[in-house]
Design a protein around this motif. Sequence first.
Motif, PDB file in Angstrom:
ATOM      1  N   GLY A  46       0.788  -1.227   0.000  1.00 56.93           N
ATOM      2  CA  GLY A  46       0.000   0.000   0.000  1.00 56.93           C
ATOM      3  C   GLY A  46       0.820   1.276   0.000  1.00 56.93           C
ATOM      4  O   GLY A  46       0.280   2.365   0.182  1.00 56.93           O
ATOM      5  N   GLU A  47       2.129   1.165  -0.229  1.00 55.67           N
ATOM      6  CA  GLU A  47       3.006   2.336  -0.268  1.00 55.67           C
ATOM      7  C   GLU A  47       3.036   2.903  -1.684  1.00 55.67           C
ATOM      8  O   GLU A  47       3.111   2.149  -2.656  1.00 55.67           O
ATOM      9  CB  GLU A  47       4.432   1.948   0.143  1.00 55.67           C
ATOM     10  CG  GLU A  47       4.517   1.345   1.519  1.00 55.67           C
ATOM     11  CD  GLU A  47       5.858   0.657   1.760  1.00 55.67           C
ATOM     12  OE1 GLU A  47       6.300   0.689   2.928  1.00 55.67           O
ATOM     13  OE2 GLU A  47       6.436   0.085   0.821  1.00 55.67           O
ATOM     14  N   VAL A  48       2.993   4.225  -1.785  1.00 51.51           N
ATOM     15  CA  VAL A  48       3.083   4.864  -3.091  1.00 51.51           C
ATOM     16  C   VAL A  48       4.506   4.707  -3.605  1.00 51.51           C
ATOM     17  O   VAL A  48       5.468   5.068  -2.926  1.00 51.51           O
ATOM     18  CB  VAL A  48       2.698   6.362  -3.013  1.00 51.51           C
ATOM     19  CG1 VAL A  48       2.900   7.043  -4.355  1.00 51.51           C
ATOM     20  CG2 VAL A  48       1.248   6.518  -2.546  1.00 51.51           C
ATOM     21  N   ILE A  49       4.637   4.155  -4.821  1.00 57.15           N
ATOM     22  CA  ILE A  49       5.954   3.942  -5.418  1.00 57.15           C
ATOM     23  C   ILE A  49       6.142   4.753  -6.699  1.00 57.15           C
ATOM     24  O   ILE A  49       7.235   4.779  -7.264  1.00 57.15           O
ATOM     25  CB  ILE A  49       6.219   2.443  -5.667  1.00 57.15           C
ATOM     26  CG1 ILE A  49       5.105   1.817  -6.501  1.00 57.15           C
ATOM     27  CG2 ILE A  49       6.392   1.715  -4.335  1.00 57.15           C
ATOM     28  CD1 ILE A  49       5.362   0.377  -6.903  1.00 57.15           C
ATOM     29  N   ALA A  50       5.092   5.454  -7.118  1.00 57.57           N
ATOM     30  CA  ALA A  50       5.188   6.366  -8.265  1.00 57.57           C
ATOM     31  C   ALA A  50       3.911   7.192  -8.297  1.00 57.57           C
ATOM     32  O   ALA A  50       2.853   6.753  -7.846  1.00 57.57           O
ATOM     33  CB  ALA A  50       5.354   5.594  -9.567  1.00 57.57           C
ATOM     34  N   GLY A  51       4.024   8.406  -8.813  1.00 60.60           N
ATOM     35  CA  GLY A  51       2.832   9.242  -8.913  1.00 60.60           C
ATOM     36  C   GLY A  51       3.122  10.568  -9.581  1.00 60.60           C
ATOM     37  O   GLY A  51       4.272  10.927  -9.821  1.00 60.60           O
ATOM     38  N   ALA A  52       2.048  11.242  -9.898  1.00 58.42           N
ATOM     39  CA  ALA A  52       2.142  12.567 -10.507  1.00 58.42           C
ATOM     40  C   ALA A  52       0.956  13.391 -10.028  1.00 58.42           C
ATOM     41  O   ALA A  52      -0.118  12.851  -9.743  1.00 58.42           O
ATOM     42  CB  ALA A  52       2.146  12.464 -12.029  1.00 58.42           C
ATOM     43  N   ALA A  53       1.168  14.710  -9.934  1.00 62.57           N
ATOM     44  CA  ALA A  53       0.115  15.632  -9.511  1.00 62.57           C
ATOM     45  C   ALA A  53       0.122  16.843 -10.427  1.00 62.57           C
ATOM     46  O   ALA A  53       1.183  17.304 -10.861  1.00 62.57           O
ATOM     47  CB  ALA A  53       0.327  16.068  -8.066  1.00 62.57           C
TER      48      ALA A  53
END
Length: 137
Positions: A46-53
């Motif tokens: 459940g850990e964020v390992i990639a993303g964009a905002a």
Amino acid sequence: MKIEILEKPEQALLDFLDKKIDDFNWAHWEVSERKSLAVQIKNEQGEVIAGAAARSFGDWLLLDTLWVSEQLRGQNVGSQLLGEIEAIGKKRGCKQCLLDTLNFQAMPFYQKHGYETQWQQQGYPKTGCKYFMVKQL
């Protein structure tokens, strides 16, 4: 009236000042809303390992952040995230995307995806460079 110098201002003051500028700007801009959006990838824990905002604002998509963890880099994950963010921007009516990146970050990555440098801020913060890049969506 006295000007007070605050070497370590409280976050509440910074938020207050930002809100006052936002209120002024919203009263004068020709668009009435700015919508946030984000995409993320989580691992099995459940850990964020990639993303964009990003934010859509009138005809513009403003990409604030794109991050991919070390273990996923070089696997096309960043390209997929960028593509998703751009697609959402297009659906919202955005015609252009604006972002900034530092000289040691991802300029070649963004160039590969059609972004062009519109302006460079040399000597940022001392000897580096900050690039402001735009792409037609």
